[in-house]
Design a protein around this motif. Structure first.
Motif, PDB file in Angstrom:
ATOM      1  N   THR A 251       0.806  -1.226   0.000  1.00 10.36           N
ATOM      2  CA  THR A 251       0.000   0.000   0.000  1.00 10.36           C
ATOM      3  C   THR A 251       0.838   1.275   0.000  1.00 10.36           C
ATOM      4  O   THR A 251       0.329   2.340  -0.319  1.00 10.36           O
ATOM      5  CB  THR A 251      -0.941   0.035   1.221  1.00 10.36           C
TER       6      THR A 251
ATOM      7  N   LYS B  27      -4.389   5.685  -7.734  1.00  9.97           N
ATOM      8  CA  LYS B  27      -5.068   6.023  -6.480  1.00  9.97           C
ATOM      9  C   LYS B  27      -6.586   6.088  -6.620  1.00  9.97           C
ATOM     10  O   LYS B  27      -7.300   5.777  -5.673  1.00  9.97           O
ATOM     11  CB  LYS B  27      -4.549   7.347  -5.912  1.00  9.97           C
ATOM     12  N   ALA B  28      -7.098   6.455  -7.768  1.00 10.49           N
ATOM     13  CA  ALA B  28      -8.555   6.522  -7.953  1.00 10.49           C
ATOM     14  C   ALA B  28      -9.185   5.140  -7.765  1.00 10.49           C
ATOM     15  O   ALA B  28     -10.243   5.008  -7.153  1.00 10.49           O
ATOM     16  CB  ALA B  28      -8.894   7.086  -9.326  1.00 10.49           C
ATOM     17  N   ASP B  29      -8.514   4.115  -8.266  1.00 14.13           N
ATOM     18  CA  ASP B  29      -9.022   2.748  -8.139  1.00 14.13           C
ATOM     19  C   ASP B  29      -8.608   2.083  -6.834  1.00 14.13           C
ATOM     20  O   ASP B  29      -9.256   1.129  -6.390  1.00 14.13           O
ATOM     21  CB  ASP B  29      -8.534   1.889  -9.313  1.00 14.13           C
ATOM     22  N   PHE B  30      -7.523   2.556  -6.241  1.00 10.75           N
ATOM     23  CA  PHE B  30      -6.997   1.971  -5.003  1.00 10.75           C
ATOM     24  C   PHE B  30      -6.683   3.097  -4.013  1.00 10.75           C
ATOM     25  O   PHE B  30      -5.527   3.468  -3.817  1.00 10.75           O
ATOM     26  CB  PHE B  30      -5.728   1.147  -5.289  1.00 10.75           C
ATOM     27  N   PRO B  31      -7.722   3.661  -3.385  1.00 14.66           N
ATOM     28  CA  PRO B  31      -7.511   4.820  -2.511  1.00 14.66           C
ATOM     29  C   PRO B  31      -6.627   4.530  -1.298  1.00 14.66           C
ATOM     30  O   PRO B  31      -6.103   5.453  -0.680  1.00 14.66           O
ATOM     31  CB  PRO B  31      -8.920   5.221  -2.079  1.00 14.66           C
ATOM     32  N   GLU B  32      -6.413   3.261  -0.994  1.00 13.36           N
ATOM     33  CA  GLU B  32      -5.587   2.896   0.162  1.00 13.36           C
ATOM     34  C   GLU B  32      -4.093   3.052  -0.102  1.00 13.36           C
ATOM     35  O   GLU B  32      -3.286   3.059   0.828  1.00 13.36           O
ATOM     36  CB  GLU B  32      -5.884   1.461   0.606  1.00 13.36           C
TER      37      GLU B  32
ATOM     38  N   HIS C  56       1.350  16.130  -4.568  1.00 11.83           N
ATOM     39  CA  HIS C  56       0.307  15.118  -4.401  1.00 11.83           C
ATOM     40  C   HIS C  56       0.773  13.894  -3.615  1.00 11.83           C
ATOM     41  O   HIS C  56       0.236  12.799  -3.783  1.00 11.83           O
ATOM     42  CB  HIS C  56      -0.232  14.691  -5.767  1.00 11.83           C
ATOM     43  N   SER C  57       1.772  14.071  -2.777  1.00 10.47           N
ATOM     44  CA  SER C  57       2.290  12.932  -2.020  1.00 10.47           C
ATOM     45  C   SER C  57       2.775  13.388  -0.656  1.00 10.47           C
ATOM     46  O   SER C  57       2.893  14.577  -0.378  1.00 10.47           O
ATOM     47  CB  SER C  57       3.470  12.305  -2.779  1.00 10.47           C
TER      48      SER C  57
ATOM     49  N   GLN D 278      -0.519   4.844  -1.093  1.00  8.89           N
ATOM     50  CA  GLN D 278       0.064   6.176  -0.930  1.00  8.89           C
ATOM     51  C   GLN D 278       1.453   6.215  -1.543  1.00  8.89           C
ATOM     52  O   GLN D 278       2.155   5.209  -1.590  1.00  8.89           O
ATOM     53  CB  GLN D 278       0.117   6.578   0.540  1.00  8.89           C
TER      54      GLN D 278
END
Length: 173
Positions: free
Chosen positions: A48, A70-75, A105-106, A77
């Protein structure tokens, strides 16, 4: 509860793949497809957190890949590991823009407040030390350079390394 797993990317800069920036631009879709495949596989295995060293080339492409998922896997980072604040100072504007997008964005980790001869080396070790997996993308196998050194360090630390070698239009795992 499952323990969080993390991975880092290491890879060579554009000039290791091609002699000119236009040729590298043509290669980018293949590199991104490869990075997406490996990142998706890692996510499916429970990874993750992804560390990116923010260098031109593979590092920035890998960071962009993580953010695109991230849109498909919001978990998931992205953590950008910055060797020193002025890292992109002499880069072309197109790379600076991409660097800034990742930066904005990080999460970020700063290794050194100013350039030092070992700041890139310390950045690479930090990423390996904080990762359970290393994903490496190279234009050619070599014993020299930051990517080779990072792979050696990861193996010394018994971290699994996925090495992907670009060879005449194909990638060999």
């Amino acid at each position: 509860m499952q323990q969080e797993k993390s991975a880092c990317f290491t890879g060579q800069r554009p000039e290791s793949f091609c002699s000119d920036s236009r040729e590298f631009k043509k290669l980018e879709p293949k590199l991104k497809m490869l990075l997406k495949r490996e990142t998706l596989q890692a996510v499916q295995q429970g990874y993750t957190t992804f560390y990116c060293g923010m260098a031109r080339g593979v590092d920035i492409l890998a960071g962009e890949t993580v953010l695109s998922l991230k849109a498909d896997f919001p978990e998931i980072q992205l953590i950008c590991v910055i060797p020193f604040p002025r890292q992109p100072y002499y880069w072309a504007d197109s790379w600076i823009s991409r660097y800034n997008y990742l930066y904005d964005h990080s999460k970020r980790v700063l290794i050194s407040p100013a350039y030092s001869p070992d700041c890139y080396h310390r950045r690479n070790r930090y990423m390996v030390d904080h990762s359970d997996l290393v994903i490496a993308v190279m234009a050619q196998e070599t014993e020299r350079g930051g990517t080779a050194s990072t792979i050696r360090y990861a193996r010394k630390k018994n971290k699994p390394v996925i090495s992907l070698l670009y060879n005449n239009e194909i990638f060999i795992r």
